[in-house]
Design a protein around this motif. Sequence first.
Motif, mmCIF file in Angstrom:
data_model
loop_
_atom_site.group_PDB
_atom_site.id
_atom_site.type_symbol
_atom_site.label_atom_id
_atom_site.label_comp_id
_atom_site.label_asym_id
_atom_site.label_seq_id
_atom_site.Cartn_x
_atom_site.Cartn_y
_atom_site.Cartn_z
ATOM 1 N N ASP A 111 0.862 -1.169 0.000
ATOM 2 C CA ASP A 111 0.000 0.000 0.000
ATOM 3 C C ASP A 111 0.908 1.232 0.000
ATOM 4 O OD1 ASP A 111 -1.786 2.050 0.407
ATOM 5 O OD2 ASP A 111 -2.304 1.459 2.460
ATOM 6 N N VAL A 112 1.017 1.890 -1.136
ATOM 7 C CA VAL A 112 1.926 3.041 -1.263
ATOM 8 C C VAL A 112 1.211 4.384 -1.062
ATOM 9 C CG1 VAL A 112 3.595 1.804 -2.711
ATOM 10 C CG2 VAL A 112 1.698 3.062 -3.779
ATOM 11 N N GLU A 113 -0.017 4.335 -0.558
ATOM 12 C CA GLU A 113 -0.787 5.562 -0.354
ATOM 13 C C GLU A 113 -0.044 6.620 0.472
ATOM 14 O OE1 GLU A 113 -5.262 6.935 0.870
ATOM 15 O OE2 GLU A 113 -4.387 5.228 1.916
ATOM 16 N N PRO A 114 0.703 6.261 1.527
ATOM 17 C CA PRO A 114 1.412 7.309 2.278
ATOM 18 C C PRO A 114 2.326 8.168 1.400
ATOM 19 C CG PRO A 114 1.421 5.281 3.532
ATOM 20 C CD PRO A 114 0.850 4.947 2.169
ATOM 21 N N LEU A 115 2.869 7.563 0.330
ATOM 22 C CA LEU A 115 3.740 8.332 -0.560
ATOM 23 C C LEU A 115 3.001 9.497 -1.215
ATOM 24 C CD1 LEU A 115 5.657 5.452 -2.398
ATOM 25 C CD2 LEU A 115 6.477 6.900 -0.519
ATOM 26 N N GLU A 116 1.706 9.326 -1.440
ATOM 27 C CA GLU A 116 0.944 10.380 -2.111
ATOM 28 C C GLU A 116 0.928 11.667 -1.292
ATOM 29 O OE1 GLU A 116 -2.550 9.298 -4.487
ATOM 30 O OE2 GLU A 116 -2.371 7.331 -3.511
ATOM 31 N N VAL A 117 0.977 11.553 0.014
ATOM 32 C CA VAL A 117 1.000 12.736 0.876
ATOM 33 C C VAL A 117 2.436 13.102 1.237
ATOM 34 C CG1 VAL A 117 0.338 13.668 3.137
ATOM 35 C CG2 VAL A 117 -1.276 12.250 1.834
ATOM 36 N N LEU A 118 3.154 12.152 1.805
ATOM 37 C CA LEU A 118 4.443 12.491 2.402
ATOM 38 C C LEU A 118 5.537 12.761 1.373
ATOM 39 C CD1 LEU A 118 4.218 10.179 5.504
ATOM 40 C CD2 LEU A 118 3.656 12.601 5.299
ATOM 41 N N SER A 119 5.478 12.158 0.218
ATOM 42 C CA SER A 119 6.447 12.504 -0.826
ATOM 43 C C SER A 119 6.204 13.927 -1.310
ATOM 44 C CB SER A 119 6.372 11.530 -1.998
ATOM 45 O OG SER A 119 6.882 10.276 -1.616
ATOM 46 N N ARG A 120 4.953 14.329 -1.354
ATOM 47 C CA ARG A 120 4.660 15.724 -1.734
ATOM 48 C C ARG A 120 5.133 16.691 -0.655
ATOM 49 N NH1 ARG A 120 0.135 13.064 -4.291
ATOM 50 N NH2 ARG A 120 0.318 13.480 -6.534
ATOM 51 N N VAL A 121 4.943 16.328 0.594
ATOM 52 C CA VAL A 121 5.427 17.175 1.687
ATOM 53 C C VAL A 121 6.949 17.295 1.596
ATOM 54 C CG1 VAL A 121 5.707 17.339 4.203
ATOM 55 C CG2 VAL A 121 3.481 16.743 3.226
ATOM 56 N N GLY A 133 -4.564 23.517 8.741
ATOM 57 C CA GLY A 133 -5.169 22.700 9.788
ATOM 58 C C GLY A 133 -4.763 21.242 9.701
ATOM 59 N N LEU A 134 -4.741 20.715 8.492
ATOM 60 C CA LEU A 134 -4.346 19.317 8.315
ATOM 61 C C LEU A 134 -2.878 19.100 8.679
ATOM 62 C CD1 LEU A 134 -6.204 18.606 4.947
ATOM 63 C CD2 LEU A 134 -6.763 17.645 7.202
ATOM 64 N N LEU A 135 -2.024 20.025 8.256
ATOM 65 C CA LEU A 135 -0.596 19.899 8.593
ATOM 66 C C LEU A 135 -0.373 20.055 10.092
ATOM 67 C CD1 LEU A 135 0.940 21.823 5.569
ATOM 68 C CD2 LEU A 135 1.048 19.350 6.007
ATOM 69 N N ARG A 136 -1.138 20.939 10.729
ATOM 70 C CA ARG A 136 -1.045 21.094 12.192
ATOM 71 C C ARG A 136 -1.383 19.777 12.879
ATOM 72 N NH1 ARG A 136 -4.693 24.621 12.677
ATOM 73 N NH2 ARG A 136 -3.330 26.396 12.380
ATOM 74 N N GLN A 137 -2.412 19.123 12.385
ATOM 75 C CA GLN A 137 -2.825 17.840 12.970
ATOM 76 C C GLN A 137 -1.701 16.803 12.859
ATOM 77 O OE1 GLN A 137 -6.632 16.724 11.427
ATOM 78 N NE2 GLN A 137 -6.655 14.749 12.448
ATOM 79 N N LEU A 138 -0.950 16.845 11.759
ATOM 80 C CA LEU A 138 0.163 15.908 11.590
ATOM 81 C C LEU A 138 1.388 16.286 12.419
ATOM 82 C CD1 LEU A 138 0.184 15.143 7.756
ATOM 83 C CD2 LEU A 138 -0.439 13.604 9.621
ATOM 84 N N THR A 139 1.684 17.582 12.515
ATOM 85 C CA THR A 139 2.927 17.991 13.183
ATOM 86 C C THR A 139 2.809 18.186 14.689
ATOM 87 O OG1 THR A 139 2.509 20.333 12.713
ATOM 88 C CG2 THR A 139 3.846 19.103 11.099
ATOM 89 N N ALA A 140 1.617 18.465 15.178
ATOM 90 C CA ALA A 140 1.465 18.752 16.612
ATOM 91 C C ALA A 140 2.006 17.645 17.515
ATOM 92 C CB ALA A 140 -0.002 19.056 16.939
ATOM 93 N N PRO A 141 1.757 16.380 17.214
ATOM 94 C CA PRO A 141 2.320 15.355 18.108
ATOM 95 C C PRO A 141 3.850 15.395 18.188
ATOM 96 C CG PRO A 141 0.622 14.405 16.712
ATOM 97 C CD PRO A 141 0.880 15.798 16.191
ATOM 98 N N PHE A 142 4.519 15.753 17.097
ATOM 99 C CA PHE A 142 5.987 15.850 17.107
ATOM 100 C C PHE A 142 6.443 17.068 17.908
ATOM 101 C CE2 PHE A 142 5.080 13.527 13.169
ATOM 102 C CZ PHE A 142 5.835 12.396 13.390
ATOM 103 N N ASP A 143 5.696 18.164 17.789
ATOM 104 C CA ASP A 143 6.070 19.404 18.468
ATOM 105 C C ASP A 143 5.788 19.338 19.964
ATOM 106 O OD1 ASP A 143 6.887 20.475 16.079
ATOM 107 O OD2 ASP A 143 5.052 21.621 15.741
ATOM 108 N N ASN A 144 4.984 18.417 20.395
ATOM 109 C CA ASN A 144 4.609 18.344 21.809
ATOM 110 C C ASN A 144 5.223 17.148 22.539
ATOM 111 O OD1 ASN A 144 2.955 20.694 21.800
ATOM 112 N ND2 ASN A 144 1.476 19.539 20.602
ATOM 113 N N ILE A 145 6.311 16.623 21.983
ATOM 114 C CA ILE A 145 7.019 15.528 22.644
ATOM 115 C C ILE A 145 7.954 16.125 23.688
ATOM 116 C CG2 ILE A 145 8.733 13.691 22.326
ATOM 117 C CD1 ILE A 145 7.596 13.297 19.494
ATOM 118 N N PRO A 146 7.848 15.707 24.944
ATOM 119 C CA PRO A 146 8.736 16.266 25.975
ATOM 120 C C PRO A 146 10.201 15.957 25.680
ATOM 121 C CG PRO A 146 6.996 14.890 26.953
ATOM 122 C CD PRO A 146 6.927 14.710 25.467
ATOM 123 N N GLY A 147 11.077 16.935 26.053
ATOM 124 C CA GLY A 147 12.512 16.714 25.912
ATOM 125 C C GLY A 147 12.939 17.182 24.608
#
Length: 165
Positions: free
Chosen positions: A20-30, A151-165
């Motif tokens: 399933d190469v669907e993730p490439l459709e989003v993340l390769s574009r990013v 909004g969509l990108l915020r939803q993807l990046t927020a977990p990375f930005d809120n990791i302690p340390g």
Amino acid sequence: MEDEVDRLVAAWRRERPDLDVEPLEVLSRVSRLARHLDRARRLAFAEHQLEPWEFDVLTALRRAGTPYQLSPGQLLTQTLVTSGTMTNRIDRLAKKGLVERLPDPSDRRGVLVRLTETGRDRADQALAGLLDQERAILAELSRAQRGELAGLLRQLTAPFDNIPG
């Protein structure tokens, strides 16, 4: 409208139909967009004789508001570099007259890094140039589309930005 990622995904679907190469459709574009953005940023900063890291430090100080100063520790937090790297960066920016070191009145052993007037002007001009470059990149999207994408990108990046340390 087809892009390079469409061609890449089609080739993988042909060669590896079991995946399933669907993730490439989003993340390769990013990833591709990040490379284009990096080029645009470098161009905008070069027009103002700044390196990307210099812009990062100067704008961290600029965003702090009057009197445009932070401790080296606060700069570390905002720019995500090591203490040794930050010391080197402050030294280089001070040599260029873009920042100055001042004693910290609340800590006899501490220092504060303050943006000089020249540094503030350079940061402001580079920011304006950057925003022109970024507007051009986003020109194909309507205001509503830009809001939705943010909004969509915020939803993807927020977990990375809120990791302690």
